[in-house]
Design a protein around this motif. Structure first.
Motif, PDB file in Angstrom:
ATOM      1  N   VAL A  97      55.456  67.943  38.006  1.00 11.55           N
ATOM      2  CA  VAL A  97      56.295  67.314  37.623  1.00 11.55           C
ATOM      3  C   VAL A  97      55.776  66.533  39.419  1.00 11.55           C
ATOM      4  O   VAL A  97      55.374  64.829  39.354  1.00 11.55           O
ATOM      5  CB  VAL A  97      56.822  67.636  37.465  1.00 11.55           C
ATOM      6  CG1 VAL A  97      58.236  65.875  37.623  1.00 11.55           C
ATOM      7  CG2 VAL A  97      57.085  68.441  36.518  1.00 11.55           C
ATOM      8  N   ASP A  98      56.372  67.258  40.472  1.00 11.32           N
ATOM      9  CA  ASP A  98      56.356  66.637  42.016  1.00 11.32           C
ATOM     10  C   ASP A  98      55.456  65.604  42.285  1.00 11.32           C
ATOM     11  O   ASP A  98      55.057  64.746  42.880  1.00 11.32           O
ATOM     12  CB  ASP A  98      56.887  67.750  42.631  1.00 11.32           C
ATOM     13  CG  ASP A  98      57.240  66.488  44.496  1.00 11.32           C
ATOM     14  OD1 ASP A  98      57.882  65.524  44.257  1.00 11.32           O
ATOM     15  OD2 ASP A  98      56.246  67.063  45.236  1.00 11.32           O
ATOM     16  N   ARG A 101      54.347  62.644  40.469  1.00 18.21           N
ATOM     17  CA  ARG A 101      54.886  61.536  40.982  1.00 18.21           C
ATOM     18  C   ARG A 101      53.870  61.076  42.348  1.00 18.21           C
ATOM     19  O   ARG A 101      54.065  60.033  43.066  1.00 18.21           O
ATOM     20  CB  ARG A 101      56.526  61.755  41.848  1.00 18.21           C
ATOM     21  CG  ARG A 101      57.566  61.182  41.792  1.00 18.21           C
ATOM     22  CD  ARG A 101      58.703  61.947  41.870  1.00 18.21           C
ATOM     23  NE  ARG A 101      59.684  62.286  40.958  1.00 18.21           N
ATOM     24  CZ  ARG A 101      59.518  63.655  40.446  1.00 18.21           C
ATOM     25  NH1 ARG A 101      59.041  64.176  40.836  1.00 18.21           N
ATOM     26  NH2 ARG A 101      60.341  63.556  38.978  1.00 18.21           N
ATOM     27  N   ALA A 131      57.831  61.144  35.941  1.00 11.40           N
ATOM     28  CA  ALA A 131      56.964  60.446  37.249  1.00 11.40           C
ATOM     29  C   ALA A 131      55.648  60.178  37.195  1.00 11.40           C
ATOM     30  O   ALA A 131      55.608  59.500  37.801  1.00 11.40           O
ATOM     31  CB  ALA A 131      56.879  62.110  37.156  1.00 11.40           C
TER      32      ALA A 131
END
Length: 348
Positions: A97-98, A101, A131
């Protein structure tokens, strides 16, 4: 299984002077980057890997999040406009997810897609969409529970169904389903799969089976060709070719189903390849650039990057790899050799 042959690494060979973007010698320009974020997978599909799995990459061999995002940024600076995250199974990377993003924050922002087997997507669809993920392709070869369990060696069809529903709810649309038809395994149920997708609003794409299995056991005689797929689907549905003045780099030939508006696509990767219009390039989880899914060699970015290479240095290495791209994959030709890395280690 103790190991797999490692492909030839080209090393630090730069591109010719004066190149702009990511062209090759045949007039193609790469704009679509496939990024393998892990080689691990939680299924054991028979056409991909053995039951015991494969020797996965050790964590130090993989690109860190910072390294991965940096390299993707270099690609974006060279003209990449779509980034597709793949695996193995990409959701097995805990930081996914990061990573999404951070990729979404690049300028210019690329479109971000993901190819997944759908297991775990029910939990991650909304966080991924928030994200910056734009859409997903879910690999699903059958909706028959017994066929699924036999093919994947895992009883997880219900998890895939839940993931597909979550993706649609999260707005990761159009939700596409990728399927491979295999003779004697699921070829009798291709029409059932299409009806299932039509009923739920998913866009189905059938893909001819390619020689990318870890066992190197691919046999053209077991492959269900695009023509045969068309005939089998035509027994239940009326397929009308979708007018396409110029398909460009799109791999699928699309058909209206029973007059539309819903469609089905067939990707004839083996019998009618789209190599002449290919705009793809690939980055493996351990930092190797591959200019073709079937390349016999690749260019290392991880080593130079960890040795202090600048972004400009990395760009030149990437351009050099793309410049050497062959005119086609050569499946079926006398000199064709299956790549050492299987699909799970290359990325879809």
């Amino acid at each position: 299984m103790t190991g797999l042959p490692f492909p030839t690494v080209r090393g630090a060979t730069p591109a010719p002077e004066g190149l702009v973007g990511l062209p090759d010698r045949y007039g193609r320009v790469a704009r679509d980057l496939r990024v393998s974020v892990t080689d691990r997978c939680n299924l054991r599909c028979r056409y991909c890997m053995p039951a015991e799995g494969l020797p996965w990459l050790a964590k130090p061999e993989m690109l860190s999040d910072d390294e991965l995002v940096r390299v993707v940024g270099v690609f974006v600076g060279l003209g990449i406009r779509q980034v597709r995250l793949t695996g193995g199974e990409p959701m097995l990377r805990r930081s996914l997810v990061d990573v999404v993003r951070r990729i979404a924050a690049l300028e210019p922002r690329p479109r971000i897609a993901m190819t997944t087997n759908g297991i775990g997507l029910d939990r991650l669809a909304q966080p991924l969409a928030d994200a910056g993920l734009d859409r997903v392709n879910v690999s699903l070869d059958t909706i028959d529970p017994k066929e699924f369990a036999d093919l994947t060696r895992r009883d997880r069809l219900h998890d895939v169904e839940a993931g597909l529903k979550a993706a649609a709810t999260a707005g990761l649309v159009p939700v596409k389903v990728n399927a491979v038809a295999m003779r004697g395994i699921n070829d009798d149920s291709v029409a059932d799969l299409l009806q299932w997708c039509l009923d739920r609003g998913y866009e189905l794409r059938f893909i001819e089976q390619m020689p990318l299995d870890a066992q190197h056991g691919w046999d053209a005689s077991t492959m269900v060709s695009s023509q045969e797929l068309h005939e089998r689907l035509g027994e239940r549905f009326t397929l009308t070719p979708l007018p396409q003045v110029d398909r460009g780099s799109a791999p699928a030939e699309r058909f209206l189903v029973d007059g539309g508006p819903q469609t089905v696509g067939i990707i004839a990767s083996v019998t009618d390849p789209f190599c002449a219009a290919c705009d793809r390039t690939r980055l493996t989880a351990d930092g190797q650039v591959r200019n073709c899914l079937f390349s016999q060699a690749e260019t290392d970015l991880r080593g130079p990057m960890r040795d202090g290479a600048s972004d400009e240095d990395l760009a030149r290495l990437i351009q050099g790899e793309m410049w050497r791209k062959a005119p086609g994959h050569g499946i079926g030709s006398e000199g064709f050799v299956q790549p050492d890395r299987p699909m799970s280690a290359i990325g879809g």
